[in-house]
Motif scaffolding. Structure first.
Motif, PDB file in Angstrom:
ATOM      1  N   SER A 137       0.818  -1.219   0.000  1.00 36.25           N
ATOM      2  CA  SER A 137       0.000   0.000   0.000  1.00 36.25           C
ATOM      3  C   SER A 137       0.850   1.268   0.000  1.00 36.25           C
ATOM      4  O   SER A 137       0.345   2.358  -0.253  1.00 36.25           O
ATOM      5  N   THR A 138       2.131   1.129   0.311  1.00 39.69           N
ATOM      6  CA  THR A 138       3.073   2.259   0.290  1.00 39.69           C
ATOM      7  C   THR A 138       4.134   1.984  -0.770  1.00 39.69           C
ATOM      8  O   THR A 138       4.603   0.854  -0.902  1.00 39.69           O
ATOM      9  N   HIS A 139       4.516   3.016  -1.531  1.00 38.78           N
ATOM     10  CA  HIS A 139       5.556   2.822  -2.545  1.00 38.78           C
ATOM     11  C   HIS A 139       6.837   2.333  -1.891  1.00 38.78           C
ATOM     12  O   HIS A 139       7.204   2.801  -0.807  1.00 38.78           O
ATOM     13  N   TYR A 140       7.512   1.418  -2.555  1.00 43.24           N
ATOM     14  CA  TYR A 140       8.650   0.737  -1.911  1.00 43.24           C
ATOM     15  C   TYR A 140       9.771   1.666  -1.486  1.00 43.24           C
ATOM     16  O   TYR A 140      10.510   1.365  -0.541  1.00 43.24           O
ATOM     17  N   ARG A 141       9.920   2.809  -2.135  1.00 41.29           N
ATOM     18  CA  ARG A 141      11.019   3.708  -1.766  1.00 41.29           C
ATOM     19  C   ARG A 141      10.662   4.639  -0.613  1.00 41.29           C
ATOM     20  O   ARG A 141      11.540   5.287  -0.046  1.00 41.29           O
ATOM     21  N   ALA A 142       9.388   4.740  -0.304  1.00 40.29           N
ATOM     22  CA  ALA A 142       8.939   5.650   0.758  1.00 40.29           C
ATOM     23  C   ALA A 142       9.049   4.975   2.123  1.00 40.29           C
ATOM     24  O   ALA A 142       8.973   3.751   2.229  1.00 40.29           O
ATOM     25  N   PRO A 143       9.229   5.755   3.189  1.00 42.46           N
ATOM     26  CA  PRO A 143       9.182   5.168   4.535  1.00 42.46           C
ATOM     27  C   PRO A 143       7.821   4.549   4.787  1.00 42.46           C
ATOM     28  O   PRO A 143       6.806   5.043   4.294  1.00 42.46           O
ATOM     29  N   LEU A 144       7.793   3.475   5.549  1.00 39.10           N
ATOM     30  CA  LEU A 144       6.551   2.780   5.868  1.00 39.10           C
ATOM     31  C   LEU A 144       6.385   2.751   7.372  1.00 39.10           C
ATOM     32  O   LEU A 144       7.251   2.261   8.093  1.00 39.10           O
ATOM     33  N   SER A 145       5.289   3.308   7.847  1.00 32.29           N
ATOM     34  CA  SER A 145       5.035   3.356   9.284  1.00 32.29           C
ATOM     35  C   SER A 145       4.090   2.225   9.674  1.00 32.29           C
ATOM     36  O   SER A 145       2.969   2.147   9.176  1.00 32.29           O
ATOM     37  N   TYR A 146       4.559   1.356  10.548  1.00 35.74           N
ATOM     38  CA  TYR A 146       3.765   0.223  11.008  1.00 35.74           C
ATOM     39  C   TYR A 146       2.923   0.639  12.215  1.00 35.74           C
ATOM     40  O   TYR A 146       3.410   1.289  13.139  1.00 35.74           O
ATOM     41  N   PRO A 166       0.932   1.152  -4.960  1.00 36.03           N
ATOM     42  CA  PRO A 166      -0.294   1.841  -4.532  1.00 36.03           C
ATOM     43  C   PRO A 166      -1.275   2.058  -5.690  1.00 36.03           C
ATOM     44  O   PRO A 166      -2.475   1.849  -5.536  1.00 36.03           O
ATOM     45  N   ASN A 167      -0.763   2.474  -6.859  1.00 36.56           N
ATOM     46  CA  ASN A 167      -1.639   2.650  -8.020  1.00 36.56           C
ATOM     47  C   ASN A 167      -2.181   1.318  -8.511  1.00 36.56           C
ATOM     48  O   ASN A 167      -3.325   1.225  -8.962  1.00 36.56           O
ATOM     49  N   ALA A 168      -1.359   0.269  -8.426  1.00 35.17           N
ATOM     50  CA  ALA A 168      -1.825  -1.064  -8.821  1.00 35.17           C
ATOM     51  C   ALA A 168      -2.967  -1.523  -7.925  1.00 35.17           C
ATOM     52  O   ALA A 168      -3.959  -2.096  -8.395  1.00 35.17           O
ATOM     53  N   LEU A 169      -2.863  -1.247  -6.626  1.00 32.99           N
ATOM     54  CA  LEU A 169      -3.927  -1.633  -5.695  1.00 32.99           C
ATOM     55  C   LEU A 169      -5.207  -0.860  -5.974  1.00 32.99           C
ATOM     56  O   LEU A 169      -6.313  -1.407  -5.827  1.00 32.99           O
ATOM     57  N   SER A 170      -5.086   0.387  -6.389  1.00 39.03           N
ATOM     58  CA  SER A 170      -6.284   1.166  -6.733  1.00 39.03           C
ATOM     59  C   SER A 170      -7.040   0.492  -7.873  1.00 39.03           C
ATOM     60  O   SER A 170      -8.275   0.400  -7.849  1.00 39.03           O
ATOM     61  N   LEU A 171      -6.311  -0.002  -8.865  1.00 38.44           N
ATOM     62  CA  LEU A 171      -6.946  -0.718  -9.968  1.00 38.44           C
ATOM     63  C   LEU A 171      -7.557  -2.032  -9.496  1.00 38.44           C
ATOM     64  O   LEU A 171      -8.634  -2.439  -9.953  1.00 38.44           O
ATOM     65  N   LEU A 172      -6.863  -2.704  -8.572  1.00 34.98           N
ATOM     66  CA  LEU A 172      -7.396  -3.955  -8.024  1.00 34.98           C
ATOM     67  C   LEU A 172      -8.740  -3.719  -7.333  1.00 34.98           C
ATOM     68  O   LEU A 172      -9.691  -4.501  -7.507  1.00 34.98           O
ATOM     69  N   TYR A 173      -8.830  -2.651  -6.554  1.00 32.61           N
ATOM     70  CA  TYR A 173     -10.084  -2.364  -5.850  1.00 32.61           C
ATOM     71  C   TYR A 173     -11.200  -2.001  -6.835  1.00 32.61           C
ATOM     72  O   TYR A 173     -12.381  -2.281  -6.574  1.00 32.61           O
ATOM     73  N   GLU A 174     -10.848  -1.393  -7.975  1.00 30.44           N
ATOM     74  CA  GLU A 174     -11.843  -1.148  -9.025  1.00 30.44           C
ATOM     75  C   GLU A 174     -12.349  -2.476  -9.584  1.00 30.44           C
ATOM     76  O   GLU A 174     -13.554  -2.649  -9.833  1.00 30.44           O
ATOM     77  N   GLU A 175     -11.431  -3.419  -9.784  1.00 28.57           N
ATOM     78  CA  GLU A 175     -11.831  -4.744 -10.278  1.00 28.57           C
ATOM     79  C   GLU A 175     -12.729  -5.460  -9.269  1.00 28.57           C
ATOM     80  O   GLU A 175     -13.649  -6.183  -9.654  1.00 28.57           O
ATOM     81  N   GLN A 176     -12.460  -5.241  -7.994  1.00 24.22           N
ATOM     82  CA  GLN A 176     -13.313  -5.851  -6.970  1.00 24.22           C
ATOM     83  C   GLN A 176     -14.730  -5.272  -7.032  1.00 24.22           C
ATOM     84  O   GLN A 176     -15.716  -6.010  -6.910  1.00 24.22           O
ATOM     85  N   LYS A 177     -14.843  -3.960  -7.232  1.00 25.98           N
ATOM     86  CA  LYS A 177     -16.167  -3.341  -7.354  1.00 25.98           C
ATOM     87  C   LYS A 177     -16.916  -3.910  -8.552  1.00 25.98           C
ATOM     88  O   LYS A 177     -18.119  -4.213  -8.481  1.00 25.98           O
TER      89      LYS A 177
END
Length: 447
Positions: free
Chosen positions: A298-307, A361-372
């Motif tokens: 859900s976060t781009h791989y180069r960005a910091p990720l806060s758990y 993150p953009n790929a997941l946005s498309l995935l959620y569109e496919e789910q709808k």
């Protein structure tokens, strides 16, 4: 093949990916030091570079993915001594546990998982050649690399060698010629050790990865398409790897360097001193491995990720929702006697955002569109059954591409009869019976 862009840490910008050999991709990612239970930070590269390989495969490339296990290290020696077992026993236990967790988070095991202890002859030969070439020197059984003989040193971390030296810690009793010189071989009387031309000892960490790449990709003169790892490895580990490769083979080891960002704990760096280290096995036990994968993607791989626990709970619910949609789609195929069309990640429209420096993150946005779209097809299944077949093919193609394809269990003959009885009760306007059967179907996740 579609145009692919990657962020090259060496150049500090996105560039078009051009493989060394057309149609083939070679990737090496630095793996864990196997002395104890891995934490969540160890698993960001496991997911990121598995996803990169999934993209390249779906895009039509043949891939070779190598990630090592560092099974000789001071930490391993100390931990094995505490436990009263051999270094090999400890390493084997941790490697087995790590491999299970890799699969839990939806990643595939690399094609090759080399270990330094199994390549000691190659390591000693590699260091010997560096000494013979004048790039390394011996001091009392230790062997050090002469950093200043490599003019490219500092390019990866974008620093001059003088700036790096000014920040180096100078040890008063050091026998090194220069504070930046690093150990290729360490003399030792403690723990696991090997005979060498310089006496008993073990290799330096920075040399092990170089030798594994050099040995496994010898046909390319130790040169690979992509070298990956966490951002914390850029200096000194990867910088020192490049230096040795320039000295040994006249190249910078990898055509592209890719680094993933850190994972912090609610904005605070994860560290043992702060007592906030989160073990991967605990996250898998609480939320599931694929929920963690979804959170990472859900976060781009180069960005910091806060758990954070709330983020993990959200990811778990998201993944359960995706799994529920897939189960309902499969159920409708069974109920209506339709055949499932095999999923094919190479047809997924998620390839486009992934081709842009692995924009998950953009790929997941498309995935959620496919789910709808899939949920809409489920509501209209009686009018257009083929739409359900296509929705299942589409969403599973995307889920496989992202390493998120869920295990949903079998849709049984009893489930099919239950659905038929439900429909019969509805047609007969037996609303009490249909409501009762509908509740059972909902509880089983079939409606």
């Amino acid at each position: 093949m579609m145009k692919t862009q990657v962020f090259d840490s060496l150049l500090g910008k996105k560039v078009e990916f051009v493989p060394l050999v057309p149609g083939r991709v070679s990737l090496y990612c630095c793996g864990p030091t196997v002395y104890g239970d891995p934490h969540i930070g160890n698993f960001r590269p496991v997911i990121v570079f598995d996803e990169l390989i999934r993209y390249f495969k779906a895009a039509g490339y043949k891939t070779t993915y190598v990630s090592n296990y560092t099974d000789v290290d001071d930490k391993i020696i100390r931990r094995a001594k505490q436990l009263g077992i051999s270094e090999k026993e400890l390493s084997e236990q941790v490697i087995a546990s790590f491999a299970r967790l890799v699969e839990e988070v939806g990643s595939s095991l690399p094609d090759i998982t080399p270990r330094p202890t199994l390549m000691m002859d190659e390591i000693i030969s590699y260091v010997t050649r560096l000494v013979e070439k004048g790039f390394a020197y011996v001091r009392g059984g230790d062997v050090y690399f002469r950093v200043r003989k490599v003019k490219e040193y500092g390019e990866l971390c974008h620093n001059s060698i003088d700036a790096l030296e000014s920040g180096a810690r100078i040890e008063p009793s050091s026998v090194k010629e220069d504070p930046l010189d690093f150990a290729l071989w360490k003399k030792t009387d403690e723990g696991i050790k090997w005979d060498s031309p310089w006496g008993k000892g073990r290799p330096g960490w920075h040399t092990e990865c170089c030798v594994m790449i050099d040995s496994l990709f010898r046909g390319e003169n130790g040169f690979i398409d992509i070298h990956g790892g966490g951002f914390d490895l850029k200096f000194p580990h990867h910088e020192n790897e490049r230096a040795q490769s320039f000295a040994q083979n006249g190249n910078g080891l990898a055509h592209y360097w890719m680094h993933n960002g850190f994972i912090d704990i609610v904005g605070e760096k994860m560290s043992k001193s702060l007592g906030n280290v989160i073990l991967m096995k605990d996250v898998v036990s609480t939320y599931g491995g694929k929920a963690f994968r979804l959170m990472v993607l859900s976060t781009h791989y180069r960005a910091p990720l806060s758990y954070a626990d709330d983020k993990m709970e959200e990811a778990r619910e998201r993944f359960l929702s995706l799994a529920s949609t897939v189960r309902k789609l499969k159920a409708q195929l069974v109920f209506h006697g339709l055949d499932e069309v095999d999923p094919d990640p190479s047809t997924s429209r998620l390839l486009l955002p992934l081709s842009d420096d692995l924009n998950t993150p953009n790929a997941l946005s498309l995935l959620y569109e496919e789910q709808k779209e899939a949920n809409q097809a489920l509501r209209l299944v009686e009018r257009n059954k083929e739409a359900v077949v296509e929705s299942l093919r589409k969403i599973r193609s995307s889920l496989i591409l992202l390493g998120l394809d869920p295990e949903i269990g079998e849709i049984t003959a009893d489930d099919k009869k239950l659905y038929m009885d439900y429909n019969e009760a509805r047609k007969a306007k037996d609303y009490a019976r249909s409501d009762e059967l509908r509740a059972v179907l909902l509880q089983k996740g079939l409606l």
